[in-house]
Design an enzyme around this catalytic site. Structure first.
Site, PDB file in Angstrom:
ATOM      1  N   GLU A   3      13.164  -0.900   5.748  1.00  0.00           N
ATOM      2  CA  GLU A   3      12.838   0.085   6.790  1.00  0.00           C
ATOM      3  C   GLU A   3      14.066   0.475   7.617  1.00  0.00           C
ATOM      4  OE1 GLU A   3       8.135  -0.798   7.524  1.00  0.00           O
ATOM      5  OE2 GLU A   3       9.559  -2.132   8.519  1.00  0.00           O
TER       6      GLU A   3
ATOM      7  N   GLU B 144       5.355  -4.714  -0.219  1.00  0.00           N
ATOM      8  CA  GLU B 144       4.408  -5.234   0.774  1.00  0.00           C
ATOM      9  C   GLU B 144       3.040  -4.618   0.481  1.00  0.00           C
ATOM     10  OE1 GLU B 144       5.695  -4.592   4.813  1.00  0.00           O
ATOM     11  OE2 GLU B 144       7.760  -5.160   4.353  1.00  0.00           O
TER      12      GLU B 144
END
Length: 1306
Positions: free
Chosen positions: A666, A731
């Protein structure tokens, strides 16, 4: 005080000459590279007859042997050339008044004949305002330039390194693999044997409370045991916390500084975990204003002091200090001399300290200054706690003058996977003169590969050495060495290679020796090495040629008492739990872990994604409208980002378990990431690169790795013919609280769709921190509990296990879906599939058990042939050893359970450990003929009426009695033999205490929808009809119609009609609308609906028709017809709620269990008869909410301890199994409490029996994510529940084999 153009400087000599930093020509070269802008000018008076002008420059950063960030240029001449020998001795009386320097380089230009060399002082003045400079006279040619480094007491006046992204370190050594400095092959092999002597027993030593502080120090020292040239500095260091760097005590790094008033802090540790400062938890936002590269002026700064001595046998060797991890940026001094600077809170910082140390017989003082915030903090915005300090070990080690500096072992498996070639790139470091003269080529390196030790290692001979499996051809170092390094490439071949995989993690030991020209061993290094190959083909990632499926989890480095500090037993505990629950892969999220973690993953067998310490999520404020603010687009941050990648790869490159390098998490996507990917692929072409940023399909990732993508979307990518990369979810299935619903849907897709190759659940452990409350009770704290602002509450609690590693119920679902042996029933045939890729089923034993109505009828071993990897075995269901018992068993339900267990112990589990288990609901061959309880055979009933109360009981003395309230249409109580078994109900219930997933999505969340509908304040508003009929002496039927409305929304009371038959009872007509307090309402209290778009409160209700059949034997059959408003949102539940006395706290049920399960998370829970205390049913999620449910319950009994009186509830005829929960905490209590410890038990047990219960969801926790088939829509429902009173002679198992006689009630 800063230097100004008018400052007067007097320089004092008298220091100790510790050697030249550079000589004239070299200094000239530095000057000739181009001078930065002059920062200041001043005058220096060397003596009465000599004055020089000083220019202070910023210095450009050089990779090796560069000057520090700023330089002073000295120019001028002495009064006469002939007096130079007299001039410089007089400098001993001169003195500097320059203050608040950081490290600086001084360039001095002398006169025609004399010149001087300024060098580092061995010790700085204790007086903060007057650091000393040493000068040594030296006759050199005219115009020569000299260099000196000057140490001062502060690092803030001229340049703030921690606010400059171009400065990530100085004087730090290049990254390399961990060095262990062995003295011999025998010593190396002995060390690695001890290092590998670990199994599941070590996990039992894991500690999670205050005792962990001591254990962390023991572990830090344990990791250096057996290494003669490595010394741990773990222990209690002197510590002082300043509010900012400018406030650190003056000269605190000097040996003579008085630190008696300071406290002690264990190293390693995070200082916030020991009462200094406070922890901060944020998910996305930075805990300071975003203004890169600047950080708050209030920047807590830790000052550390300790001391160490050099062992006598280290004399003559080079000395190094290594900080294995410091958060976030730090300076280090040895004996008052500044050694270097570093940032990156998850990787080592190593410095050579040979020239800074007193070698033998004298204590050396080490001092460290750690800033909590630095420009590096902008790159470390991971979803985790912000904690500071020296949180991994500090070690010193020594090496010979010519030393092994680094080595990189790679293996290439042959096409037949029976042999392999090895290559080892070796870097040797030596003195510059030796390298420059070509003498380094006379040194040789040799390597050998040794077999592993057996498991279990029961060889008692401590001197036992494993056999050598391969010899690598000795090589002389190349003659083209540059600087201080030489290189060599060792090659070898391994026949009959035993390959490494997570299933069979076989490790060799590689030992590397460095020999001098005479053949004497100078240095020795070693590591464990697995032989394996990572490759790719269309839509597949291959390990040793097989498309392994990654059954993974994400793991943060987290300890509830220590924060980021590690303990050996705790790391082993994590790995053992993972292996025991069929997890074969772990993503290091989102930074490199402790070096020991990789050794354990190599040893136990886990596939690892190693991820760079890089996340800038705070630059992504939704809806991501400022992509140009991403640091990856800024070239000023390129080196900082690239260095994090380089340093991780260089440290971890020899770990076999690592199958991916990850560019971080991220952090957007841009050219800096492309640079990272390019360097990594060039450095290590044997491993693919992973990165989700930029949409998970950029050119910088070798795998499509989305996060939280829905099942149908990953299937689309996998089926895209233009996408050649496999899909592996980095994820998925967000495990926040009561979560992980619909996990089975992901694995149904992964098992069936080519191109889907697994994923990593978010995440492993709840990241709660241990905190003591005001009442002295310790609890798991989350964001905001420490007064931290900003914070993200409990978003750090996303684990499959609690902080102390107790498993959440959802971990059982993970184990089931990840199981390596899959057993299924298709077309009346059993299929046993060995889903391993490298392991046969030789170490697996199978068994079976057949049950009827929850009672085991028979069981035994099951003969299954040894299955090769990937092999399936089929046989007809009716040919199993259970067939005879199945044919003759009378029951309503029959279940077959097949189980696979370990035959022999492994490193991670004992023999008998369950690998896989599957339950099948078999067809009923001989239905149980239930006994029909005829109404006419039952005792007669007596019905009495008084006001709003109607009582029904058996005739005669004793027995049982129930009471109805006509105003509510509910049972007031039910007593058996004088004991109450049911209170207040059963009341229709449509609300649940919200889970974390229910709250996710802000205005779109389920909770927001429920609030808009008023489901959280539903109350029984009125009863419009109450009728009772005495059908016969043994049966009374009570029929009611009730309405439920949001609290405070009371419609005009309707007319109530009461009718009766059988016994004559007076008919009473009274208003029965209830106010919010439960009192009789009035006709003039209508209130506006809380549902938008609805006109009146009467249009937003539940109409519930209830029929109670009260039988003479004490049974009550209750039929429900639920009619919700179609305008409502999906409902949390449709069922009933009632209370039972606490004495009836022994709960027995026939349904799924024994652990918590819900409609969308129940694949692992097997149907059976289970018994628990009501307290055990509660699941103590850190933030309370709906919990403790059990799915597909046929019946449930609540009894007093010792099988006394109680209540049995079972599904009525034609009704499906129920969702059941029972708790000493009410829904309201679970909803209001913010921590489990805040819960206050009620006076009774609250029971919920649900006809329908919404799933818990879990695709993520920030959008409504319950799959459609698990939503409870607002439509009509019908169901029935049979309640029975329990006594000593009325057991649940007997009662469930009976049925009530059908009677016509209308």
């Amino acid at each position: 005080m800063s230097l100004s153009s008018a400052s007067s400087v007097v320089v004092e000599g008298g220091g100790v000459d510790i050697g030249k930093l550079n000589k004239g020509a070299g200094a000239k070269k530095l000057l000739n590279k181009g001078k930065p802008p002059v920062l200041a000018t001043t005058q220096v008076q060397f003596c009465k007859s000599t004055t020089t002008q000083v220019h202070i420059f910023g210095a450009r950063q050089l990779r090796n042997n560069r000057p520090p960030p700023h330089a002073l240029s000295f120019s001028g001449s002495s009064s006469s050339s002939s007096s130079s020998s007299k001039v410089f001795p007089e400098l001993n009386q001169a003195r500097t008044t320059v203050t608040q320097f950081e490290q600086a380089a001084f360039f001095f230009k002398g006169g025609k004949k004399p010149a001087s060399k300024l060098i580092r002082s061995a010790a700085a003045e204790e007086d903060f305002s007057s650091p000393s400079i040493s000068l040594v006279q030296e006759e050199e040619e005219s115009g020569s330039a000299m260099v000196m480094e000057m140490l001062t007491t502060t690092t803030t006046t001229f340049h703030r390194d921690w606010e400059d992204p171009m400065i990530v370190e100085w004087n730090k050594r290049s990254a390399h693999v961990p060095l262990h400095c062995h003295s011999s092959i025998e010593g190396a092999l002995k060390f690695w044997r001890e290092r590998s002597h670990v199994d599941s027993r070590a996990a039992k030593e894991a500690t999670w409370g205050d005792e962990a502080v001591v254990e962390s120090l023991k572990s830090a020292n344990f990791w250096t045991q057996g290494l003669p040239y490595v010394k741990s500095l773990a222990g209690h260091w002197k510590f002082h916390l300043a509010s900012k760097p400018e406030e650190v005590p003056h000269s605190f790094f000097n040996p003579g500084f008085d630190d008696t008033s300071w406290g002690y802090l264990p190293v390693p540790s995070n200082w916030q975990m020991h009462g200094y400062d406070r922890p901060i938890y944020t998910n996305i936002v930075y805990p300071f204003p975003v203004d890169p590269p600047y950080v708050p002026s209030e920047n807590p700064t830790g000052c550390y002091r300790s001391s160490f001595s050099i062992p006598s046998d280290w004399h003559g060797r080079k000395l190094f200090v290594s900080f294995e991890a410091v958060d976030s940026a730090f300076y280090v001094w040895i004996n008052g001399l500044k050694v270097g600077y570093s940032q990156d809170s998850r990787l080592p910082a190593e410095f050579e300290i040979t020239k800074f140390c007193h070698h033998v017989g004298k204590e050396n003082v080490i001092a460290v200054q750690v800033m909590r915030w630095s420009d590096g903090s902008y790159l470390e915005d991971q979803d985790h706690w912000w904690l500071s300090g020296i949180h991994r070990n500090v070690i010193i080690f020594s090496k010979p003058q010519v030393m092994i500096a680094d080595y990189f072992v790679t293996t290439e498996v042959e096409a037949d996977f029976t042999s392999a070639s090895l290559k080892v790139q070796v870097v040797v470091e030596g003195p510059r003169e030796l390298v420059a003269n070509g003498e380094l080529s006379q040194y040789t390196v040799e390597g050998g590969l040794y077999a592993s030790w057996p498991f279990p290692d029961d060889i008692e001979d401590d001197s036992y050495l494993p056999a050598k499996s391969a010899v690598l051809t000795p090589q002389a170092l190349d003659g083209a060495s540059i600087g201080r390094h030489g290189h060599a490439m060792l090659t070898g071949r391994l026949e009959q290679a035993r390959l490494w995989s997570a299933e069979n993690p076989y490790l060799y030991t590689f030992v590397l020796e460095l020999k001098d020209p005479s053949g004497v061993v100078l240095d020795c290094e070693a590591c464990r090495v697995g032989v394996r190959q990572i490759s790719r083909r269309f839509k597949e990632l291959l390990v040793n040629g097989e498309p392994v499926v990654l059954r993974g989890v994400n793991r943060h480095e987290h300890h509830p008492r220590l924060g980021k500090t590690n303990i050996e037993a705790c790391m082993v505990k994590d790995i053992v739990l993972m292996k025991q629950h069929n997890i074969n892969a772990v993503r290091n999220s989102h930074y490199p872990m402790h070096a020991r973690w990789y050794e354990l993953c190599d040893l136990f067998g886990l596939y690892v994604i190693d991820e760079a310490n890089l996340e800038t999520h705070g630059f992504d404020p939704e809806p991501w409208i400022w992509p140009e603010h991403q640091l990856t687009l800024d070239p000023k941050w390129s080196n900082a980002m690239l260095q994090r990648m380089i340093n991780m790869v260089e440290r971890d490159k020899n770990h076999t378990s690592i199958i991916f390098w990850s560019l971080g998490n991220e952090a957007g996507y841009g050219p800096n990431h492309e640079a990272m990917a390019g360097w990594t692929r060039g450095k290590d072409p044997t491993r693919p690169v992973h990165y989700e940023g930029g949409g998970s399909r950029t050119v910088s990732t070798d795998v499509v790795c989305p996060m939280y993508m829905r099942v149908w979307d990953i299937v689309k990518i996998a089926q895209d013919p233009n996408e050649s990369r496999p899909v592996i979810l980095c994820e998925y299935s967000h495990a926040m609280g009561n979560s992980n619903g619909s996990l089975d849907e992901y694995w149904n897709a992964i098992d069936q769709v080519h191109g889907l190759q697994g994923g990593f659940i978010w995440d492993w452990a709840d990241q709660g921190l241990l905190k003591e409350g005001k009442d002295g009770v310790k609890y798991w704290a989350y964001g905001g509990d420490f007064g931290d602002v900003p914070h993200d509450l409990n978003f750090c609690l996303n684990g499959l296990i609690w902080p102390d590693r107790r498993p959440h119920p959802a971990l059982q679902e993970v184990k089931f879906l990840y199981q390596p042996i899959k057993i299924s029933l298709n077309d009346n045939a059993i299929e046993v599939w060995n889903r391993n890729f490298f392991t046969t089923s030789e170490n697996v034993e199978f068994s079976w058990a057949l049950s009827g109505d929850g009672v085991v009828q028979d069981s035994g071993p099951l003969s299954i042939p040894t299955l090769s990897p990937g092999m399936k075995h089929h046989f007809p269901l009716k040919e199993g050893p259970w067939s005879l018992q199945w044919e003759k068993c009378y029951s309503s339900d029959q279940f077959l359970v097949l189980t696979a267990k370990l035959c022999r112990p492994t490193r991670w589990a004992d023999a008998g450990h369950v690998l896989a288990s599957q339950q099948f609901n078999l067809p009923i061959l001989k239905p149980l003929k239930q006994e029909v309880l005829r109404t006419s055979d039952m005792p007669s009933l007596v019905l009495t009426h008084s006001g709003d109360k109607i009582n029904i009981k058996t005739a005669g003395i004793g027995g049982w009695e129930v009471q109805f309230d006509k105003s509510t249409g509910l049972l007031d109580f039910w007593q058996v033999e004088g004991a109450s078994i049911l209170l207040n109900g059963p009341l229709p219930c449509f609300w649940r205490a919200p889970t974390d997933n229910d709250k996710g999505g802000s205005g779109l969340s389920y909770l927001s929808q429920w609030h808009k509908c008023g489901l959280d304040t539903l109350t029984l508003s009125h009863c419009t009809s109450f009728e009772f009929k005495h059908i016969c002496p043994q049966l009374v039927v009570v029929t009611v119609i009730i309405f439920m409305e949001p609290k405070g929304e009371v419609p005009p009371p309707p007319n109530v009609s009461e009718s009766q038959s059988g016994d004559v009872v007076q008919s009473i007509t009274t208003p029965t609308a209830l106010s919010s307090s439960g009192d009789t309402g009035s006709e003039n209290q209508p209130k506006k609906s809380r549902i938008e778009g609805l006109q009146t409160a009467t249009s937003v209700h539940f109409k519930v028709e209830v029929e109670y059949k009260v039988f003479g034997n004490g049974d009550i059959m209750v039929d429900y017809k639920i009619n919700p408003s179609p305008k409502l949102s999906p409902l949390p539940r449709v069922g009933v709620q009632f209370n039972v006395e606490k004495q009836c706290g022994e709960v027995e049920w026939y349904g799924r269990g024994p652990f918590e399960c819900y409609p969308d998370r129940k694949a692992a829970a097997q149907v059976g008869i289970y018994k628990m205390g009501v307290e055990e049913l509660h699941v103590p999620y850190i933030v309370p909410g709906e919990s403790g449910g059990r799915a597909d319950v046929r019946w449930v009994a609540f009894r007093t301890r010792g099988a006394g009186v109680g209540l049995l509830a079972m599904c009525g005829p034609g009704s499906p199994p129920m969702q059941m929960s029972a708790n000493v905490y009410s829904i309201d209590e679970l909803n209001q409490a913010m921590h489990n410890e805040e819960l206050q038990p009620g006076e009774n047990i609250e029971v919920h029996l649900d006809h329908k219960h919404m799933g818990v969801g879990g695709d993520d926790s920030w959008t409504p994510s319950v799959h459609s088939q698990y939503l409870v829509l607002p439509k009509p429902y019908e169901f029935s529940i049979r309640f029975c009173a329990l006594t000593e002679d009325r057991s649940p198992t007997k009662l469930v084999c009976t049925q009530l006689e059908e009677v016509i009630t209308k």
